[in-house]
Write an enzyme that holds these catalytic residues in place. Structure first.
Site, mmCIF file in Angstrom:
data_model
loop_
_atom_site.group_PDB
_atom_site.id
_atom_site.type_symbol
_atom_site.label_atom_id
_atom_site.label_comp_id
_atom_site.label_asym_id
_atom_site.label_seq_id
_atom_site.Cartn_x
_atom_site.Cartn_y
_atom_site.Cartn_z
ATOM 1 N N ILE A 159 0.846 -1.206 0.000
ATOM 2 C CA ILE A 159 0.000 0.000 0.000
ATOM 3 C C ILE A 159 0.879 1.253 0.000
ATOM 4 C CG2 ILE A 159 -1.821 1.268 1.232
ATOM 5 C CD1 ILE A 159 -2.828 -1.475 2.269
ATOM 6 N N SER A 238 -3.568 2.731 8.645
ATOM 7 C CA SER A 238 -3.065 1.368 8.911
ATOM 8 C C SER A 238 -3.948 0.716 9.983
ATOM 9 C CB SER A 238 -1.602 1.417 9.340
ATOM 10 O OG SER A 238 -1.440 2.157 10.546
ATOM 11 N N ARG A 239 -3.541 0.862 11.235
ATOM 12 C CA ARG A 239 -4.335 0.415 12.374
ATOM 13 C C ARG A 239 -4.238 1.508 13.439
ATOM 14 N NH1 ARG A 239 -6.590 -2.671 9.585
ATOM 15 N NH2 ARG A 239 -6.759 -4.924 9.785
ATOM 16 N N GLU A 268 -12.215 0.958 18.025
ATOM 17 C CA GLU A 268 -13.269 1.250 17.040
ATOM 18 C C GLU A 268 -14.571 0.573 17.453
ATOM 19 O OE1 GLU A 268 -11.757 0.139 13.181
ATOM 20 O OE2 GLU A 268 -10.070 1.510 13.361
ATOM 21 N N HIS A 287 -13.092 3.808 9.084
ATOM 22 C CA HIS A 287 -12.357 2.621 8.615
ATOM 23 C C HIS A 287 -12.906 2.134 7.264
ATOM 24 C CE1 HIS A 287 -9.717 -0.903 10.151
ATOM 25 N NE2 HIS A 287 -9.675 -0.844 8.828
HETATM 26 C C1 DGY Z 1 -7.887 -4.824 6.303
HETATM 27 O O1 DGY Z 1 -8.188 -5.512 5.331
HETATM 28 O O2 DGY Z 1 -7.047 -5.162 7.133
HETATM 29 C C2 DGY Z 1 -8.596 -3.499 6.436
HETATM 30 O O3 DGY Z 1 -8.318 -2.840 7.576
HETATM 31 C C3 DGY Z 1 -10.069 -3.624 6.186
HETATM 32 O O4 DGY Z 1 -10.118 -3.682 4.804
#
Ligand code: DGY
Length: 329
Positions: A159, A238-239, A268, A287
Site C-alpha cells: 500500500i 493502517s491500524r 473502534e 475505517h
Molecule cells: C484490512 O483488510 O485489514 C482493512 O483494515 C479492512 O479492509
C-alpha cells in the site's frame, strides 16, 4: 461424504456466500450487522471445521480452546492483528487473509485523506452546510499545497508503494522508513530510505501504513509528533493503535502539527463524545480504506475461496502461517 461445517460471523457479499454454501454447511450470524456477541461466538464455534471472520472479531486462545475441530480461519481482511497467529499455529490451525486485492483502493483512500486534510475539504463542507458562507474572502479556508511537497511513508509495503506512485503524479519528494530497506520499491517510485526521525522532521505529509505489531504499537507518540513541522499533516490508514491518540489530540490542540486524517482508531468504532471530534483540523473516517464495492466483494470471495480450499485439502493461496500447512493440516 458430509460437508465441512463453517461459521460465518456476519452477512457477507452473495458471491462469497455462494462459494461457501456450495462446499460447506454454513451457519451465519446475520441477526444484526454488528459483531457476533462473544458468548454466542464461543458457543457457535464448537464443532466447526472452518471460521470466516472480519476484523471486528477477536480470535484469541480462549476462543480457539472452544474450537477443538477448527482447521482453517479465514479473515476478510489483509490485517490479521485480531487473530492470535501464534496460538493458531500451535494448534495446527491454518489462517488465511486477503493481501494484494485491496492495495490500490486503500491507497486511493489514503491519498484522499491527505488531500481532504490539506485542503480542509470536510471542514469547508461543514462551513457551507452550516450556512456560514457569506462571502468569498482572500484567506478563507486556506490549506496546504500537496504538489511538490515531501511525503514520508512509514511502512513501504504494497500500500505504501501504491501511495508513493500516486504522489509521483503530484511531483512529491518521497521519503520512507522501514525496518528493512525496500530497494526495489525505492527504484520504482524514486523514494529515499531515511531514519524515522529524519522522515518526521522533513516530511510535509507523514503517512502511517505499517501493520500493527507489538513493535509498532504507539509508533507515533508525543516525542515523534514533536519532531514534525508545525505545517505537517499526519495520516493514518493502517491500524489505530500505531498512533497514540491522546498525544495526537494534544499536538493538534496545541497546534504542534497542522492537521491529521484518520481512517482508523485505537478503539473502534468512535462516535459522539470522542475527544477527536472536538477538533476542526482533522478528517475522521469510519475505517473505509478498502471500501469500494469491487474490492470488498473481491476480498469476500478471496477469503471464501481460501477457506474452501483449506477445508477440502488444497493449500490455500493466502496463508498467514504456511508452516502449519507444511506440517500437514
Ligand atoms: C484490512 O483488510 O485489514 C482493512 O483494515 C479492512 O479492509
Amino acid at each position: 461424504m458430509s460437508k465441512p461445517s463453517v461459521l460465518i460471523t456476519r452477512k457477507i457479499p452473495e458471491p462469497a456466500l455462494q462459494i461457501l454454501q456450495k462446499h460447506c454447511d454454513c451457519e451465519i450470524w446475520e441477526e444484526t450487522d454488528t459483531p457476533v456477541p462473544r458468548d454466542v461466538l464461543k458457543e457457535k464455534i464448537q464443532g466447526k471445521d472452518g471460521l470466516y471472520v472480519l476484523i471486528t472479531d477477536r480470535v484469541d486462545a480462549e476462543l480457539m480452546d472452544q474450537a477443538t475441530s477448527l482447521k482453517v480461519i479465514s479473515t476478510m481482511s489483509v490485517g490479521y492483528d485480531h487473530i492470535d497467529i501464534h496460538t493458531a499455529s500451535q494448534k495446527g490451525i491454518a489462517v488465511t487473509h486477503t493481501p494484494g486485492v485491496l492495495t490500490e483502493t486503500t491507497a486511493d483512500l489514503t491519498f484522499a485523506l491527505m488531500m481532504a486534510a490539506a485542503r480542509r475539504i470536510t471542514e469547508s463542507e461543514r462551513y457551507l452546510r452550516e450556512g456560514k458562507w457569506e462571502t468569498w474572502s482572500p484567506m478563507q479556508l486556506t490549506g496546504q499545497d500537496i504538489y511538490g511537497k515531501t511525503l514520508g511513508i512509514i511502512g513501504m509495503g504494497r500500500i505504501g508503494e501504491a501511495v508513493a506512485r500516486r504522489a509521483t503524479g503530484f511531483d512529491m519528494k518521497i521519503l520512507y522508513h522501514n525496518r528493512n530497506r525496500n530497494e526495489a520499491a525505492e527504484k520504482r517510485v524514486n523514494a529515499s530510505h531515511v531514519s524515522l526521525q529524519t522522515l518526521l522532521k522533513e516530511s510535509d505529509y507523514v503517512c502511517v501504513l505499517t501493520p500493527l505489531t507489538p513493535e509498532t504499537h504507539h509508533l507515533i507518540g508525543e516525542a515523534e509528533l514533536s519532531l514534525m513541522k508545525p505545517s505537517a499533516i499526519l495520516i493514518n490508514s493502517s491500524r489505530g493503535p500505531t498512533v497514540d491518540e491522546q498525544a495526537l489530540y494534544r499536538a493538534l490542540k496545541e497546534k504542534k502539527i497542522w492537521a491529521a486524517g484518520l481512517d482508523v482508531y485505537e478503539k473502534e468504532p468512535i462516535g459522539p463524545g470522542h475527544p477527536l471530534l472536538e477538533l476542526d483540523r482533522i478528517v475522521l473516517l469510519p475505517h473505509i480504506g478498502s471500501a469500494s464495492i469491487e474490492t470488498r466483494t473481491r476480498m469476500a470471495v478471496m477469503a471464501a475461496e481460501d477457506l474452501v480450499a483449506g477445508l477440502t485439502g488444497q493449500k490455500p493461496v493466502h496463508l498467514v502461517n504456511p508452516e502449519v500447512w507444511n506440517q500437514g493440516t
